[in-house]
Design a protein around this motif. Structure first.
Motif, PDB file in Angstrom:
ATOM      1  N   PRO A  31       0.823  -1.216   0.000  1.00 19.59           N
ATOM      2  CA  PRO A  31       0.000   0.000   0.000  1.00 19.59           C
ATOM      3  C   PRO A  31       0.853   1.261   0.000  1.00 19.59           C
ATOM      4  O   PRO A  31       1.894   1.343   0.631  1.00 19.59           O
ATOM      5  N   GLY A  32       0.356   2.269  -0.722  1.00 23.11           N
ATOM      6  CA  GLY A  32       1.084   3.521  -0.840  1.00 23.11           C
ATOM      7  C   GLY A  32       1.305   3.875  -2.297  1.00 23.11           C
ATOM      8  O   GLY A  32       1.464   2.994  -3.137  1.00 23.11           O
ATOM      9  N   ASN A  33       1.306   5.135  -2.599  1.00 21.39           N
ATOM     10  CA  ASN A  33       1.494   5.625  -3.957  1.00 21.39           C
ATOM     11  C   ASN A  33       2.928   6.114  -4.097  1.00 21.39           C
ATOM     12  O   ASN A  33       3.336   7.087  -3.453  1.00 21.39           O
ATOM     13  N   ALA A  34       3.712   5.435  -4.956  1.00 21.23           N
ATOM     14  CA  ALA A  34       5.119   5.809  -5.118  1.00 21.23           C
ATOM     15  C   ALA A  34       5.255   7.227  -5.657  1.00 21.23           C
ATOM     16  O   ALA A  34       6.160   7.975  -5.274  1.00 21.23           O
ATOM     17  N   ALA A  35       4.358   7.632  -6.547  1.00 17.98           N
ATOM     18  CA  ALA A  35       4.413   8.991  -7.089  1.00 17.98           C
ATOM     19  C   ALA A  35       4.159  10.023  -5.994  1.00 17.98           C
ATOM     20  O   ALA A  35       4.805  11.078  -5.953  1.00 17.98           O
ATOM     21  N   GLN A  36       3.218   9.731  -5.106  1.00 10.74           N
ATOM     22  CA  GLN A  36       2.940  10.644  -3.995  1.00 10.74           C
ATOM     23  C   GLN A  36       4.141  10.743  -3.066  1.00 10.74           C
ATOM     24  O   GLN A  36       4.488  11.821  -2.570  1.00 10.74           O
ATOM     25  N   VAL A  37       4.795   9.586  -2.841  1.00 11.05           N
ATOM     26  CA  VAL A  37       5.992   9.572  -1.987  1.00 11.05           C
ATOM     27  C   VAL A  37       7.102  10.411  -2.607  1.00 11.05           C
ATOM     28  O   VAL A  37       7.792  11.173  -1.930  1.00 11.05           O
ATOM     29  N   LEU A  38       7.270  10.295  -3.932  1.00 11.19           N
ATOM     30  CA  LEU A  38       8.333  11.030  -4.619  1.00 11.19           C
ATOM     31  C   LEU A  38       8.096  12.530  -4.585  1.00 11.19           C
ATOM     32  O   LEU A  38       9.034  13.314  -4.408  1.00 11.19           O
ATOM     33  N   MET A  39       6.853  12.963  -4.737  1.00 11.21           N
ATOM     34  CA  MET A  39       6.548  14.388  -4.845  1.00 11.21           C
ATOM     35  C   MET A  39       6.206  15.033  -3.516  1.00 11.21           C
ATOM     36  O   MET A  39       6.148  16.259  -3.409  1.00 11.21           O
ATOM     37  N   GLY A  40       5.977  14.213  -2.493  1.00 14.95           N
ATOM     38  CA  GLY A  40       5.677  14.772  -1.189  1.00 14.95           C
ATOM     39  C   GLY A  40       4.188  14.839  -0.915  1.00 14.95           C
ATOM     40  O   GLY A  40       3.362  14.825  -1.836  1.00 14.95           O
ATOM     41  N   PRO A  41       3.821  14.935   0.366  1.00 12.04           N
ATOM     42  CA  PRO A  41       2.393  14.885   0.730  1.00 12.04           C
ATOM     43  C   PRO A  41       1.596  16.105   0.275  1.00 12.04           C
ATOM     44  O   PRO A  41       0.373  16.037   0.173  1.00 12.04           O
ATOM     45  N   ASP A  42       2.258  17.237   0.005  1.00 11.55           N
ATOM     46  CA  ASP A  42       1.549  18.463  -0.357  1.00 11.55           C
ATOM     47  C   ASP A  42       1.544  18.718  -1.859  1.00 11.55           C
ATOM     48  O   ASP A  42       1.187  19.826  -2.301  1.00 11.55           O
ATOM     49  N   ALA A  43       1.944  17.718  -2.652  1.00 12.68           N
ATOM     50  CA  ALA A  43       2.026  17.911  -4.113  1.00 12.68           C
ATOM     51  C   ALA A  43       0.636  18.042  -4.720  1.00 12.68           C
ATOM     52  O   ALA A  43      -0.371  17.558  -4.181  1.00 12.68           O
ATOM     53  N   PRO A  45      -2.451  17.212  -6.893  1.00 11.43           N
ATOM     54  CA  PRO A  45      -2.971  15.913  -7.325  1.00 11.43           C
ATOM     55  C   PRO A  45      -2.805  15.653  -8.816  1.00 11.43           C
ATOM     56  O   PRO A  45      -2.545  14.508  -9.221  1.00 11.43           O
ATOM     57  N   ASP A  46      -2.949  16.702  -9.637  1.00 14.16           N
ATOM     58  CA  ASP A  46      -2.768  16.510 -11.079  1.00 14.16           C
ATOM     59  C   ASP A  46      -1.319  16.143 -11.408  1.00 14.16           C
ATOM     60  O   ASP A  46      -1.059  15.304 -12.278  1.00 14.16           O
ATOM     61  N   ALA A  47      -0.369  16.764 -10.702  1.00 14.65           N
ATOM     62  CA  ALA A  47       1.040  16.443 -10.927  1.00 14.65           C
ATOM     63  C   ALA A  47       1.351  15.017 -10.470  1.00 14.65           C
ATOM     64  O   ALA A  47       2.109  14.299 -11.128  1.00 14.65           O
ATOM     65  N   VAL A  48       0.726  14.608  -9.359  1.00  8.76           N
ATOM     66  CA  VAL A  48       0.921  13.231  -8.881  1.00  8.76           C
ATOM     67  C   VAL A  48       0.354  12.240  -9.881  1.00  8.76           C
ATOM     68  O   VAL A  48       0.979  11.207 -10.187  1.00  8.76           O
ATOM     69  N   ALA A  49      -0.826  12.562 -10.435  1.00  6.59           N
ATOM     70  CA  ALA A  49      -1.442  11.670 -11.421  1.00  6.59           C
ATOM     71  C   ALA A  49      -0.593  11.581 -12.686  1.00  6.59           C
ATOM     72  O   ALA A  49      -0.424  10.501 -13.272  1.00  6.59           O
ATOM     73  N   ALA A  50      -0.010  12.724 -13.108  1.00  5.00           N
ATOM     74  CA  ALA A  50       0.838  12.718 -14.307  1.00  5.00           C
ATOM     75  C   ALA A  50       2.095  11.891 -14.073  1.00  5.00           C
ATOM     76  O   ALA A  50       2.526  11.122 -14.946  1.00  5.00           O
ATOM     77  N   LEU A  51       2.689  12.017 -12.880  1.00  2.00           N
ATOM     78  CA  LEU A  51       3.886  11.228 -12.577  1.00  2.00           C
ATOM     79  C   LEU A  51       3.549   9.745 -12.476  1.00  2.00           C
ATOM     80  O   LEU A  51       4.336   8.891 -12.914  1.00  2.00           O
TER      81      LEU A  51
END
Length: 320
Positions: A31-43, A45-51
């Motif tokens: 469990p956990g989103n690697a893209a969210q981990v890479l960009m940080g908790p305050d990133a 959402p569109d940037a997280v989805a693109a990554l």
């Protein structure tokens, strides 16, 4: 011997496949989103989805695992997020430091262990042998990182004979050369070798003393061979199987210990790369680097099995 080698090759392949599945599962499936981990908790959402799309995280798990394995077999390990460099190039560059370091440490470890173990076995029950084993016990108790800092204090600060850290490179074009590179690796190799050498010396002494109580040793002594002749000609070879087992395990410990030692001495090796990749959340480097370490350990174990068979051919028959 051919069938024995095929068995070991099949075992290597299956073990490496199992290791890859475990590594992928831990880093990509839990469990956990690697893209969210890479960009940080305050990133955003569109940037997280693109990554996530760029990393292929929106694809099925088995498809991602298959693509990774295909890349491993073809040498395409992907691109590092933090270094913007192909991962394969990064790993090969860092292996040029870690593998020589581990090999130099293994040579020093073996030399120390055989010197201490043979001496203690040849002079069993004497005060000097007890003193040697006391030093061996002390070597087993010393933490590697503490020894590394002590070596830096002694040989780099008090006696400025060797550099405290860094690596000049293997060629003159890089600003170094063979001798400067070996000098840079000497203290880290000693820090890695002392503890493992003490463990190996204790194992070698115990194995030799056990073999020296066998009937064939008493027969050799009855024929007029000296204790030292029996030790070198007969006992040592028969004691090597458990010693080789420990040596195979120690190579894995040397690779694992390199992560700490390379950071103490600021060496640009694989261990330091993995440490930095974890800090930078560069999961693709971590995944491929850990798989490479696992492959190196498995290869060493296969080599140890082959050496078993060469030392004692009866082991080939038992494997059928």
């Amino acid at each position: 011997m051919g069938f024995f080698l095929l068995q070991r090759l099949a075992m290597f392949s299956l073990t490496l496949l199992g290791a890859s599945a475990a590594i992928f599962g831990v880093l990509d499936v839990l469990p956990g989103n690697a893209a969210q981990v890479l960009m940080g908790p305050d990133a955003d959402p569109d940037a997280v989805a693109a990554l996530s799309t760029e990393l292929g995280l929106d694809q099925p798990v088995l498809q991602r695992y298959g693509q990774w394995l295909a890349g491993v077999f073809t040498g395409d390990l992907g691109q590092s997020y933090s270094y913007s460099t192909p991962v394969a190039e990064l790993l090969l560059e860092r292996l040029a430091v870690t593998v020589p370091l581990a090999m130099l440490a293994m040579i020093l470890c073996t030399a120390l262990a055989f010197a201490a173990g043979l001496y203690a076995a040849a002079r069993h029950r004497r005060w000097d042998a007890a003193a040697v084993m006391g030093l061996v016990q002390l070597g087993m108790a010393v933490p590697g990182f503490w020894l590394a800092m002590g070596l830096v204090w002694l040989f780099s600060i008090q006696l400025p004979w060797l550099a405290a850290g860094g690596f000049p490179g293997w060629t003159a074009d890089e600003g170094g050369g063979l001798w400067p590179a070996l000098q840079a690796l000497l203290l880290p190799a000693v820090a890695l070798a002392v503890v493992q050498g003490a463990i190996l010396a204790r194992t070698l002494r115990s194995a030799l003393l056990e073999v020296l109580h066998e009937d064939f040793v008493r027969t050799a002594r009855a024929k007029g061979l000296s204790y030292q002749q029996v030790l070198w000609r007969h006992a040592l070879r028969n004691a090597m199987v458990p010693v080789l087992t420990v040596m195979g395990l120690q190579f894995a410990n040397l690779l694992a210990g390199a992560i700490v030692i390379e950071n103490v001495f600021q060496l640009p090796g694989l261990g330091r790369l993995l440490f930095q990749a974890i800090a930078n959340r560069d999961l693709i480097v971590v995944r491929n680097g850990v798989l490479l370490l696992a492959a190196l350990v498995i290869v060493v174990n296969v080599v140890v099995d082959i050496l078993y068979a060469l030392i004692d051919p009866r082991l080939q028959k038992h494997s059928r």
